[in-house]
Design a protein around this motif. Structure first.
Motif, PDB file in Angstrom:
ATOM      1  N   LEU A 162      66.301  21.558  35.397  1.00 32.67           N
ATOM      2  CA  LEU A 162      66.985  22.650  35.250  1.00 32.67           C
ATOM      3  C   LEU A 162      67.659  22.690  36.624  1.00 32.67           C
ATOM      4  CD1 LEU A 162      64.806  25.507  33.477  1.00 32.67           C
ATOM      5  CD2 LEU A 162      66.910  24.256  32.584  1.00 32.67           C
ATOM      6  N   PRO A 163      69.016  23.227  36.529  1.00 32.42           N
ATOM      7  CA  PRO A 163      69.857  23.419  38.028  1.00 32.42           C
ATOM      8  C   PRO A 163      69.107  24.661  38.581  1.00 32.42           C
ATOM      9  CG  PRO A 163      71.003  24.253  36.074  1.00 32.42           C
ATOM     10  CD  PRO A 163      69.590  23.526  35.316  1.00 32.42           C
ATOM     11  N   GLY A 164      69.162  24.604  39.818  1.00 31.03           N
ATOM     12  CA  GLY A 164      68.630  25.572  40.749  1.00 31.03           C
ATOM     13  C   GLY A 164      66.984  25.290  41.057  1.00 31.03           C
ATOM     14  N   ASP A 165      66.596  26.219  41.703  1.00 32.07           N
ATOM     15  CA  ASP A 165      65.089  26.250  42.202  1.00 32.07           C
ATOM     16  C   ASP A 165      64.291  27.039  41.262  1.00 32.07           C
ATOM     17  OD1 ASP A 165      65.740  24.650  44.497  1.00 32.07           O
ATOM     18  OD2 ASP A 165      66.189  26.584  45.673  1.00 32.07           O
ATOM     19  N   GLN A 166      63.106  26.482  41.030  1.00 31.50           N
ATOM     20  CA  GLN A 166      61.850  27.198  40.515  1.00 31.50           C
ATOM     21  C   GLN A 166      61.747  28.654  41.023  1.00 31.50           C
ATOM     22  OE1 GLN A 166      58.104  25.136  39.947  1.00 31.50           O
ATOM     23  NE2 GLN A 166      57.229  26.550  38.852  1.00 31.50           N
ATOM     24  N   PRO A 167      61.464  29.653  40.285  1.00 29.92           N
ATOM     25  CA  PRO A 167      61.017  30.830  40.906  1.00 29.92           C
ATOM     26  C   PRO A 167      59.660  30.551  41.595  1.00 29.92           C
ATOM     27  CG  PRO A 167      62.152  31.286  38.879  1.00 29.92           C
ATOM     28  CD  PRO A 167      61.956  29.745  38.937  1.00 29.92           C
ATOM     29  N   ARG A 168      59.470  31.081  42.749  1.00 27.22           N
ATOM     30  CA  ARG A 168      58.270  31.060  43.387  1.00 27.22           C
ATOM     31  C   ARG A 168      57.388  32.332  43.277  1.00 27.22           C
ATOM     32  NH1 ARG A 168      60.964  29.658  49.010  1.00 27.22           N
ATOM     33  NH2 ARG A 168      61.903  31.481  48.262  1.00 27.22           N
ATOM     34  N   ASP A 169      57.998  33.481  42.695  1.00 21.98           N
ATOM     35  CA  ASP A 169      57.102  34.754  42.500  1.00 21.98           C
ATOM     36  C   ASP A 169      57.687  35.507  41.631  1.00 21.98           C
ATOM     37  OD1 ASP A 169      59.118  36.168  43.846  1.00 21.98           O
ATOM     38  OD2 ASP A 169      57.957  35.881  45.797  1.00 21.98           O
ATOM     39  N   VAL A 170      57.010  36.427  40.885  1.00 22.40           N
ATOM     40  CA  VAL A 170      57.714  37.501  40.015  1.00 22.40           C
ATOM     41  C   VAL A 170      59.125  37.951  40.543  1.00 22.40           C
ATOM     42  CG1 VAL A 170      57.181  39.545  38.531  1.00 22.40           C
ATOM     43  CG2 VAL A 170      55.214  37.759  38.977  1.00 22.40           C
ATOM     44  N   GLU A 213      61.489  36.608  42.170  1.00 19.54           N
ATOM     45  CA  GLU A 213      62.414  35.437  42.137  1.00 19.54           C
ATOM     46  C   GLU A 213      62.797  35.328  40.448  1.00 19.54           C
ATOM     47  OE1 GLU A 213      61.804  32.102  44.429  1.00 19.54           O
ATOM     48  OE2 GLU A 213      61.690  33.043  46.362  1.00 19.54           O
ATOM     49  N   MET A 214      61.549  35.403  39.904  1.00 18.98           N
ATOM     50  CA  MET A 214      61.858  35.316  38.410  1.00 18.98           C
ATOM     51  C   MET A 214      62.611  36.452  37.984  1.00 18.98           C
ATOM     52  SD  MET A 214      61.525  33.514  35.533  1.00 18.98           S
ATOM     53  CE  MET A 214      60.156  32.460  35.875  1.00 18.98           C
ATOM     54  N   ARG A 215      62.195  37.592  38.540  1.00 22.48           N
ATOM     55  CA  ARG A 215      63.368  38.820  38.028  1.00 22.48           C
ATOM     56  C   ARG A 215      64.894  38.501  38.468  1.00 22.48           C
ATOM     57  NH1 ARG A 215      59.137  41.955  39.945  1.00 22.48           N
ATOM     58  NH2 ARG A 215      57.852  42.870  38.221  1.00 22.48           N
ATOM     59  N   GLN A 216      64.962  37.849  39.575  1.00 24.91           N
ATOM     60  CA  GLN A 216      66.382  37.463  39.953  1.00 24.91           C
ATOM     61  C   GLN A 216      66.741  36.381  39.059  1.00 24.91           C
ATOM     62  OE1 GLN A 216      68.405  39.088  42.430  1.00 24.91           O
ATOM     63  NE2 GLN A 216      69.792  37.798  41.380  1.00 24.91           N
ATOM     64  N   TRP A 217      66.130  35.342  38.725  1.00 21.98           N
ATOM     65  CA  TRP A 217      66.450  34.597  38.027  1.00 21.98           C
ATOM     66  C   TRP A 217      66.804  34.731  36.631  1.00 21.98           C
ATOM     67  CZ3 TRP A 217      65.198  32.002  33.298  1.00 21.98           C
ATOM     68  CH2 TRP A 217      65.452  30.714  33.314  1.00 21.98           C
ATOM     69  N   ILE A 218      66.262  35.825  35.998  1.00 20.62           N
ATOM     70  CA  ILE A 218      66.578  36.436  34.938  1.00 20.62           C
ATOM     71  C   ILE A 218      67.870  37.264  35.060  1.00 20.62           C
ATOM     72  CG2 ILE A 218      65.751  38.132  33.028  1.00 20.62           C
ATOM     73  CD1 ILE A 218      62.745  37.329  33.723  1.00 20.62           C
ATOM     74  N   ALA A 219      68.021  37.901  36.123  1.00 23.87           N
ATOM     75  CA  ALA A 219      69.393  38.577  36.312  1.00 23.87           C
ATOM     76  C   ALA A 219      70.481  37.588  36.482  1.00 23.87           C
ATOM     77  CB  ALA A 219      69.375  39.524  37.699  1.00 23.87           C
TER      78      ALA A 219
END
Length: 187
Positions: free
Chosen positions: A32-40, A42-48
């Motif tokens: 996948l493009p971009g970086d793997q979320p390192r915490d919840v 960052e996952m929220r930001q990835w989702i946004a």
């Protein structure tokens, strides 16, 4: 959208914790493009970010109610009646289960039968042979290769393999997917 083992719902920040937990394996993010979320957070930001750039869905296992992955519609072009499916990440525990074929069945049914698209595409890194094989099992045809199409997070260039299913091919692909989904094992 719901089938026997999985339902799809719009991806929201409420899915962040569950999605982070099941996708901690770095190998899941390799393509996948971009970086793997390192915490919840960052996952929220990835989702946004996902919500701003595509139509992402949470994959929810019906039996447990757990988030088991995510997938998206993107490159949605209504005037040309086409879209792409991708940005798919499924937790390792659900690989080889009915989750992926049922998810693809739900997405393709939505695309062809509800939205009336004429073409659905998938794009994969040329090095990601397992994903290409999975896409071909859906009944998709290999359209070709886009050379030096994308830059990976490490700065290297990758070729992109393009597959598609056309509206005229959908009935046969649907039959194949229904058969695979009905044979699919649950966890």
């Amino acid at each position: 959208m719901r089938w026997d083992h999985v339902r799809l719902e719009p991806l929201t920040p409420a899915h962040a914790e569950g999605l982070f937990e099941v996708t901690r394996d770095p190998d899941l993010w390799r393509w996948l493009p971009g970086d793997q979320p390192r915490d919840v957070d960052e996952m929220r930001q990835w989702i946004a970010d996902a919500v701003l750039t595509r139509e992402p869905f949470a994959q929810i296992e019906n039996g447990s109610g757990r988030v088991v992955g995510t997938t998206s519609f993107y490159e949605v072009v209504p005037e040309h009646r086409r879209l792409a499916i991708g940005y798919t990440v499924i937790g390792s525990d659900w690989h080889g289960t009915a989750i992926n074929p049922e998810t693809e069945l739900l997405l393709l049914t939505e695309a062809f039968e509800a939205r009336g698209v004429l073409r659905v595409a998938w794009y994969t890194d040329a090095s990601n042979v397992p994903s290409q094989r999975a896409i071909e099992k859906l009944g998709a045809a290999r359209d070709g290769v886009l050379r030096s199409h994308l830059t990976r997070p490490d700065g290297t260039q990758c070729d992109t393999v393009v597959h598609s299913v056309l509206a005229a091919e959908w009935p046969a692909a649907r039959e194949r997917l229904v058969s695979r989904a009905s044979r699919g094992r649950s966890r």
